[in-house]
Enzyme design. Structure first.
Site, PDB file in Angstrom:
ATOM      1  N   HIS A 319       0.856  -1.178   0.000  1.00 16.52           N
ATOM      2  CA  HIS A 319       0.000   0.000   0.000  1.00 16.52           C
ATOM      3  C   HIS A 319       0.899   1.237   0.000  1.00 16.52           C
ATOM      4  CE1 HIS A 319      -3.863  -1.860   0.415  1.00 16.52           C
ATOM      5  NE2 HIS A 319      -3.575  -2.458   1.568  1.00 16.52           N
ATOM      6  N   CYS A 362      -0.208   2.843  -5.143  1.00 18.56           N
ATOM      7  CA  CYS A 362      -0.906   4.015  -5.670  1.00 18.56           C
ATOM      8  C   CYS A 362      -0.119   5.280  -5.368  1.00 18.56           C
ATOM      9  CB  CYS A 362      -2.299   4.124  -5.072  1.00 18.56           C
ATOM     10  SG  CYS A 362      -3.388   2.785  -5.574  1.00 18.56           S
TER      11      CYS A 362
END
Length: 481
Positions: A319, A362
């Site tokens: 993440h 991301c």
């Protein structure tokens, strides 16, 4: 002295023009005094001076061959001396064979690349440092270098003023100096003396390729982009940092957002292991690391000796958000901290070698909207998740880095719990297909961009566009054999 030898020197001297004589004199400054060279006005006198110094003689023409190679007179090298460009390149790859110093070659190479307008800029900026009489319209860049050396503002151990001038006039000139300095740095690492002829392998390759590309008699092969050396077995380490379970992060108070387990990441890790093993890398995989464990693991490989390796690869699956990846404890690690660990200053055994980072994370929360176009593609699997939340300044401002990002700044990237991420899967497929065909990494990443950009995620047809950034100086090719 044999008549044949004298006839040979005569024929070569007759074929040289004034500008080439100037170049030959400059390249010989380490052997013949500048004052004596200034008085020489024609090639025959130059060859006589070299004979007096014992630099050329009937049984030893190696220095003459190198000089002709450096100025790009391959026609004379072949017709008069029975050598060739490839033969000289092989010869100069051997440590100790180069007789023209790397420093002298650097200055000559810069002089060949500098335009007339840039030469005027150099003269203007040096107006207070050098005598005006030496900066007249006929003054060449080689003349400028000689005057700078006389004034003590340029030397093998002092390129600072030259670098500052190049930074103001043309940044590509500065990059050539930095490329040369990588060779110097490796000389210091291996314990070689500065100024020695030859040097370690990287510096020898630099010397061997230092030849004028647009001089008479030269040909276009010298302008072909060189490839990084990629012959060691193993090629290097492929470090995989694979974070799947974020239970520790969810236990934190306050709980970080979007810290679901990253289902499907093990599919990506398996694909990376398979592909980079085929490319002859040693695989080092670490799973579910906290932020501090990520730092410690990266430090282990920063301190490792990569001297006998050609490359370093690091794949990060986690993440993240802009400029950050998360440990499984929800704590942040700046991407720049990880990449900067492998600069030439921090990891000397990787100086001048490619450092490659692929990051599946991301760069933000925004979803990228697609544009409707006709397509013959079938339906996609839209059961995907995001690795919510990285920016381009994460790459060090130093040569030989490649950073492959899963998505553009501020946008999410997508992951299938069954099939892995769009980016890593496309990357592995194209590496597996294209590397055996000899394609370079930037061509491969362009194909990856195209494939990922064609995918879309229902219900709003969100898109994803990967983005590579790099400071590579050469082609990066991973041979399979």
């Amino acid at each position: 002295m044999s008549t044949d030898f004298q006839r040979l020197l005569f024929d070569i001297s007759e074929a040289l023009v004034t500008d080439e004589l100037v170049s030959l004199k400059f390249l010989s400054l380490d052997y013949i005094a500048a004052r004596k060279l200034e008085a020489i006005q024609e090639p025959k006198a130059f060859f006589e001076a070299l004979q007096e110094k014992g630099m050329i003689e009937a049984g030893n023409l190696s220095f003459l061959k190198e000089l002709l190679y450096r100025i790009g007179r391959i026609d004379l090298l072949e017709a008069q001396l029975g050598s060739s460009r490839k033969e000289m390149e092989r010869e100069l790859q051997i440590p100790g064979r180069a007789q023209v110093s790397a420093y002298r070659c650097l200055l000559f190479q810069l002089s060949e690349d500098i335009t007339k307008d840039e030469l005027k800029s150099f003269k203007f900026l040096l107006g207070k440092e050098l005598p005006k009489c030496r900066l007249n319209p006929k003054t060449t860049m080689l003349d400028v270098f000689i005057e700078m050396e006389k004034k003590g503002i340029l030397g093998e151990d002092d390129l600072s003023i030259l670098k500052s001038l190049c930074a103001k006039i043309n940044i590509s000139l500065l990059k050539k100096i930095e490329e040369y300095e990588f060779g110097e740095e490796e000389m210091l690492i291996t314990g070689e003396q500065r100024g020695s002829r030859g040097g370690p392998e990287a510096h020898v390759r630099w010397l061997a390729s230092s030849v004028a590309s647009d001089s008479p008699g030269s040909w276009n092969e010298s302008s072909q982009l060189e490839a990084y050396k990629m012959t060691s077995r193993p090629r290097g380490v492929c470090l995989i940092l694979n974070n799947h379970s974020f239970a520790k992060a969810r236990e934190a108070v306050p709980e970080p957002k979007n810290m679901k387990d990253r289902n499907g990441t093990n599919v990506d890790a398996a694909a990376l292991r398979r592909v980079f093993s085929k490319l002859h890398f040693t695989i080092a995989e670490y799973n579910d690391l906290t932020a501090e464990e990520i730092r410690k693991t990266v430090n282990i490989y920063r301190c490792e000796d990569h001297k006998n390796k050609d490359c370093f690869v690091c794949c990060i699956l986690s993440h993240g958000k802009k400029g950050i990846i998360y440990g499984v404890d929800g704590q942040e690690v700046p991407i720049q901290e990880l990449t900067t660990s492998f600069t030439g200053q921090n990891c000397r055994s990787l100086a001048g070698k490619p450092k490659v980072f692929f990051v599946q994370a991301c760069q933000g929360d925004a979803c990228q909207q697609g544009v409707t176009v006709e397509t013959d593609a079938g339906e996609e699997d839209y059961s995907v998740e995001t690795d919510a939340k990285f920016q381009l300044d994460c790459i060090p401002a130093e040569a030989d880095f490649l950073l492959g990002m899963a998505t553009l700044q501020d946008y999410v990237s997508y992951r299938s719990p069954r099939e892995g991420t769009w980016y890593i899967q496309a990357l592995c497929q194209h590496l597996e297909y294209s590397c055996p065909r000899g394609e370079d990494i930037l061509t491969i990443l362009t194909a990856v961009n195209q494939e990922v950009s064609r995918k879309s995620c229902k219900p709003n047809a969100e898109k994803q566009m990967p983005q590579p950034s790099f400071t590579l100086r050469k082609k990066l090719i991973f041979p399979v054999n």
